[in-house]
Motif scaffolding. Structure first.
Motif, PDB file in Angstrom:
ATOM      1  N   PRO A   6       0.826  -1.201   0.000  1.00 35.16           N
ATOM      2  CA  PRO A   6       0.000   0.000   0.000  1.00 35.16           C
ATOM      3  C   PRO A   6       0.867   1.260   0.000  1.00 35.16           C
ATOM      4  O   PRO A   6       2.055   1.229   0.327  1.00 35.16           O
ATOM      5  N   LEU A  41       0.774   3.764   1.931  1.00 38.87           N
ATOM      6  CA  LEU A  41       1.158   4.206   3.270  1.00 38.87           C
ATOM      7  C   LEU A  41       1.198   2.984   4.179  1.00 38.87           C
ATOM      8  O   LEU A  41       0.293   2.151   4.144  1.00 38.87           O
ATOM      9  N   ARG A  42       2.262   2.883   4.959  1.00 38.21           N
ATOM     10  CA  ARG A  42       2.352   1.799   5.925  1.00 38.21           C
ATOM     11  C   ARG A  42       1.797   2.270   7.266  1.00 38.21           C
ATOM     12  O   ARG A  42       2.386   3.165   7.904  1.00 38.21           O
ATOM     13  N   LEU A  43       0.665   1.689   7.678  1.00 36.70           N
ATOM     14  CA  LEU A  43       0.152   1.921   9.028  1.00 36.70           C
ATOM     15  C   LEU A  43       0.963   1.023   9.945  1.00 36.70           C
ATOM     16  O   LEU A  43       1.056  -0.183   9.715  1.00 36.70           O
ATOM     17  N   LEU A  44       1.562   1.580  10.955  1.00 36.87           N
ATOM     18  CA  LEU A  44       2.595   0.851  11.688  1.00 36.87           C
ATOM     19  C   LEU A  44       2.120   0.363  13.049  1.00 36.87           C
ATOM     20  O   LEU A  44       1.256   0.973  13.678  1.00 36.87           O
ATOM     21  N   PRO A  45       2.729  -0.746  13.492  1.00 39.03           N
ATOM     22  CA  PRO A  45       2.413  -1.263  14.830  1.00 39.03           C
ATOM     23  C   PRO A  45       3.057  -0.406  15.913  1.00 39.03           C
ATOM     24  O   PRO A  45       4.077   0.253  15.693  1.00 39.03           O
ATOM     25  N   ARG A  46       2.433  -0.462  17.078  1.00 37.10           N
ATOM     26  CA  ARG A  46       2.997   0.162  18.273  1.00 37.10           C
ATOM     27  C   ARG A  46       3.991  -0.831  18.865  1.00 37.10           C
ATOM     28  O   ARG A  46       3.669  -2.007  19.013  1.00 37.10           O
ATOM     29  N   ASP A  69       5.007  -2.261  21.501  1.00 35.36           N
ATOM     30  CA  ASP A  69       4.849  -2.652  22.899  1.00 35.36           C
ATOM     31  C   ASP A  69       5.888  -3.725  23.249  1.00 35.36           C
ATOM     32  O   ASP A  69       6.440  -4.386  22.367  1.00 35.36           O
ATOM     33  N   VAL A  95       5.890  -7.305  21.632  1.00 36.56           N
ATOM     34  CA  VAL A  95       6.003  -7.485  20.176  1.00 36.56           C
ATOM     35  C   VAL A  95       7.197  -6.754  19.569  1.00 36.56           C
ATOM     36  O   VAL A  95       7.449  -6.887  18.371  1.00 36.56           O
ATOM     37  N   TRP A 121       8.784  -6.978  15.527  1.00 42.67           N
ATOM     38  CA  TRP A 121       8.732  -5.902  14.524  1.00 42.67           C
ATOM     39  C   TRP A 121      10.106  -5.272  14.253  1.00 42.67           C
ATOM     40  O   TRP A 121      10.248  -4.487  13.318  1.00 42.67           O
ATOM     41  N   ASP A 150      10.522   3.842   9.550  1.00 39.83           N
ATOM     42  CA  ASP A 150      10.735   4.382  10.902  1.00 39.83           C
ATOM     43  C   ASP A 150      11.510   3.368  11.737  1.00 39.83           C
ATOM     44  O   ASP A 150      12.580   2.930  11.339  1.00 39.83           O
ATOM     45  N   ASP A 151      10.929   2.939  12.860  1.00 42.02           N
ATOM     46  CA  ASP A 151      11.625   1.994  13.738  1.00 42.02           C
ATOM     47  C   ASP A 151      11.111   0.561  13.588  1.00 42.02           C
ATOM     48  O   ASP A 151      11.264  -0.267  14.487  1.00 42.02           O
ATOM     49  N   VAL A 152      10.465   0.296  12.457  1.00 39.68           N
ATOM     50  CA  VAL A 152       9.834  -1.007  12.240  1.00 39.68           C
ATOM     51  C   VAL A 152      10.435  -1.667  11.003  1.00 39.68           C
ATOM     52  O   VAL A 152      10.703  -0.994  10.009  1.00 39.68           O
ATOM     53  N   LEU A 208       9.139  -4.407   8.567  1.00 38.67           N
ATOM     54  CA  LEU A 208       7.958  -5.203   8.234  1.00 38.67           C
ATOM     55  C   LEU A 208       8.374  -6.431   7.427  1.00 38.67           C
ATOM     56  O   LEU A 208       8.976  -6.284   6.354  1.00 38.67           O
ATOM     57  N   PRO A 209       8.041  -7.636   7.885  1.00 37.91           N
ATOM     58  CA  PRO A 209       8.325  -8.825   7.073  1.00 37.91           C
ATOM     59  C   PRO A 209       7.386  -8.870   5.859  1.00 37.91           C
ATOM     60  O   PRO A 209       6.171  -8.863   6.016  1.00 37.91           O
ATOM     61  N   ARG A 252      -0.257   4.789  15.748  1.00 39.93           N
ATOM     62  CA  ARG A 252       0.236   3.414  15.719  1.00 39.93           C
ATOM     63  C   ARG A 252      -0.873   2.482  16.214  1.00 39.93           C
ATOM     64  O   ARG A 252      -1.786   2.896  16.923  1.00 39.93           O
ATOM     65  N   PHE A 253      -0.757   1.209  15.853  1.00 37.30           N
ATOM     66  CA  PHE A 253      -1.805   0.253  16.176  1.00 37.30           C
ATOM     67  C   PHE A 253      -1.261  -0.904  17.005  1.00 37.30           C
ATOM     68  O   PHE A 253      -0.148  -1.375  16.764  1.00 37.30           O
ATOM     69  N   GLN A 276      -2.618  -4.813  14.606  1.00 33.52           N
ATOM     70  CA  GLN A 276      -1.230  -4.584  14.200  1.00 33.52           C
ATOM     71  C   GLN A 276      -0.737  -5.636  13.209  1.00 33.52           C
ATOM     72  O   GLN A 276       0.217  -5.381  12.468  1.00 33.52           O
ATOM     73  N   LEU A 318      -2.981  -4.329   9.561  1.00 33.81           N
ATOM     74  CA  LEU A 318      -2.992  -2.971   9.021  1.00 33.81           C
ATOM     75  C   LEU A 318      -1.706  -2.580   8.283  1.00 33.81           C
ATOM     76  O   LEU A 318      -1.774  -1.881   7.270  1.00 33.81           O
ATOM     77  N   PRO A 319      -0.520  -2.992   8.748  1.00 39.61           N
ATOM     78  CA  PRO A 319       0.683  -2.566   8.026  1.00 39.61           C
ATOM     79  C   PRO A 319       0.705  -3.034   6.574  1.00 39.61           C
ATOM     80  O   PRO A 319       1.430  -2.477   5.748  1.00 39.61           O
ATOM     81  N   TYR A 320      -0.080  -4.045   6.267  1.00 39.58           N
ATOM     82  CA  TYR A 320      -0.058  -4.637   4.936  1.00 39.58           C
ATOM     83  C   TYR A 320      -1.237  -4.164   4.079  1.00 39.58           C
ATOM     84  O   TYR A 320      -1.535  -4.770   3.044  1.00 39.58           O
TER      85      TYR A 320
END
Lengths: 140, 410
Positions: free
Chosen positions: A6, A8-13, A15, A18, A22, A126-128, A130-131, B148-149, B154, B157-159
């Motif tokens: 996509p 834009l990459r919506l990124l995980p938090r 925590d 996890v 990531w 950023d700091d992620v 993504l596989p 962030r999610f 999580q 959504l990144p994909y």
């Protein structure tokens, strides 16, 4: 046109539970939480092994090899400006009941098929890390 | 496997004594509470009760859950608006799909915690999304302004797997691979719904749809096209769940709850569920049949969740109306699922054409059909009888609930 992901990459938090997952791709290696007592890969990560209930769990590297279980080519502009992209569920070769939702990249959508072997690569945002996955030759 | 009850399942003590529905439309511009009051008062009157008789309240999901317009008014707001004095109350989004609110009410009635429970599901997603359609994900700002999610979102959504449409499309593609599902087969779910919606005055889409129309629709996410996806709308549906002692006092046939299906035996996850072609529908349906002597062959009409067409064909198999992998051939041509077919399906148009009333329009329609109040769309079975057994299913993926409803106690 080969698919990527996509617009834009919506990124995980990131925590505590996890963050290892990531950021694992920083050294190019995919890792999953692993039970050191019974050998089960645990995904998504949790505080105990759901198979044997051991708390002796830690991230462990895997080969990054997987197979496509199913996929869809997304056309809807949920994320405006995106070209068609491929979403897939892939199963990791070490334990096929562990699956990742991911993007298949560097591949024409019409060339994707269920059962296709794929390998991991990472997109750093950023700091992620993504596989993502891309096809490998059957013979390799 | 679940324990087979050695005595009568307690949900069989409950009936649906009344049904009600507000106006339904793409964008009504009315508040969720306003619509809920309409549906609630209609349902209470339909049951021959007054608000003083209502001593229980339940909803799905309430309390600000989900995206704007999704959750409906929280139960305390509805209690206060209607001036209810309650012996039991409940609401929430976790459980066997949307109908969990009806299930909870039936068990509360069976346990003697309440006599008559008002249960509602209200959506104002149409108005909330406005005339410009759904807001894009991620906003329009720089990456620094994007949230962030965490939790389960999580992992998808990144994909760009941002919609249930994407996840369900993958179930559909797996069915193409394993069972040879075709778009022409899948299209029968949408076309059947549209045909029935034409006879439902509250349906949001009633223009005729041909197979050519279906096949020409734009693709959302393969193999799903626009007509495989339901549409957000505004509306409220309410039912009154009462103790069966009330059945003889009604001026219409009582709708008895025969069995609930509540199981979730696989992993509670879209991408980790063991069987990618079935998911939780498999378990919910199996657990329902374990609680009754009725069989799929006894069912006169099925109201099966169709937020996406793929979910309906999953339910057809899960409920045992056809064998594993056989739903495509079963619906091919559409005759089997038409109102005069072997399994009249989604007879008010379902959600694809009736609007996303989110499970409860299916419960409502099952009651309409069992009571013989379907008017032009009433199902008439062989021999000229009205339906006696209706199966209802809600949900998809790792979320599923089912009910078997009967006219008279069975």
């Amino acid at each position: 046109m080969v698919a990527n992901g996509p617009m834009l990459r919506l990124l995980p938090r990131l925590d505590d539970d996890v963050r290892f997952f990531w950021t694992s791709g920083e050294d190019g290696v995919l890792r999953f939480l692993h039970c050191n007592d019974c050998g089960f890969f645990i995904h998504p990560p949790g505080p105990v092994c759901p198979r044997c209930l051991s708390r002796n769990v830690a991230p462990q590297a895997v080969s990054g090899r997987a197979h496509v279980e199913t996929f869809t080519v997304n056309y809807q502009q949920w994320i405006p400006g995106s070209d068609p992209y491929i979403i897939a569920w892939v199963s990791i070769d070490e334990q096929p009941d562990v699956r990742l939702t991911t993007n298949l990249v560097d591949v024409e959508p019409e060339d994707v098929r269920i059962g296709m072997p794929v390998r991991v690569l990472f997109e750093h945002v950023d700091d992620v890390w993504l596989p993502l996955f891309t096809p490998v030759e059957e013979a390799s | 496997m679940s324990p087979r009850p050695t005595e009568e399942p307690l949900e069989r003590r409950a009936i649906i004594s009344g049904i009600g529905q507000s106006d339904v439309g793409r964008r009504l511009g009315r508040s969720d509470l306003d619509l809920t009051v309409d549906a609630a008062l209609a349902a209470i009157a339909d049951a021959g009760l007054t608000r003083d008789d209502i001593d229980g309240l339940s909803t799905y999901p309430g309390m600000g859950a989900g995206t704007p317009g999704f959750g409906g008014p929280p139960s305390p707001e509805v209690q206060d608006a209607l001036g209810l004095s309650l012996n039991w109350h409940d609401g929430g989004g976790e459980g066997p799909a949307q109908m969990r609110a009806v299930m909870a009410a039936s068990l509360a009635v069976a346990a003697g915690l309440a006599k008559n429970v008002l249960v509602y599901r209200t959506v104002t997603e149409g108005s909330a999304q406005g005339t410009g359609g759904r807001q894009p994900m991620g906003g329009t700002g720089s990456s620094g302004s994007v949230p962030r999610f965490g939790s389960f979102m999580q992992w998808s959504l990144p994909y760009g797997a941002v919609s249930a449409a994407n996840w369900i499309a993958m179930v559909g593609q797996r069915r193409v691979h394993e069972f040879g599902l075709t778009r022409e087969q899948l299209g029968q779910i949408a076309i059947n719904g549209r045909r029935n919606a034409a006879l439902n005055p509250k349906a949001v889409y009633t223009d005729p749809m041909s197979m050519d129309d279906y096949l020409a629709a734009r693709i959302i996410t393969t193999p799903l096209c626009l007509y495989d996806c339901d549409a957000p709308c505004d509306g409220s549906t309410a039912v009154i769940v009462s103790h069966r002692d009330l059945a003889d006092d009604l001026d219409h046939p009582a709708v008895h709850i025969n069995a609930l299906g509540t199981a979730l035996r696989g992993r509670p996850s879209w991408d980790q569920f063991d069987d990618m072609t079935t998911m939780a529908a498999r378990d919910a349906a199996a657990s329902m049949w374990e609680r009754t002597d009725l069989t799929p062959a006894d069912v006169d009409t099925a109201q099966l969740y169709d937020g996406f067409s793929v979910l309906t064909i999953v339910w057809l198999e899960a409920m045992g109306f056809c064998g594993r992998g056989e739903s495509g051939p079963f619906i091919e041509g559409g005759a089997n699922i038409a109102r005069d077919g072997v399994l009249p399906l989604n007879t008010a148009g379902g959600q694809l054409s009736g609007g996303r009333l989110h499970g409860f329009s299916l419960i409502h329609e099952a009651c309409v059909q069992l009571r013989g109040e379907g008017g032009e769309r009433q199902v008439v079975r062989a021999g000229g009888r009205n339906p006696e057994v209706a199966a209802v299913a809600n949900g998809g993926g790792p979320i599923a609930g089912t009910m078997l409803l009967t006219r008279g106690i069975r």
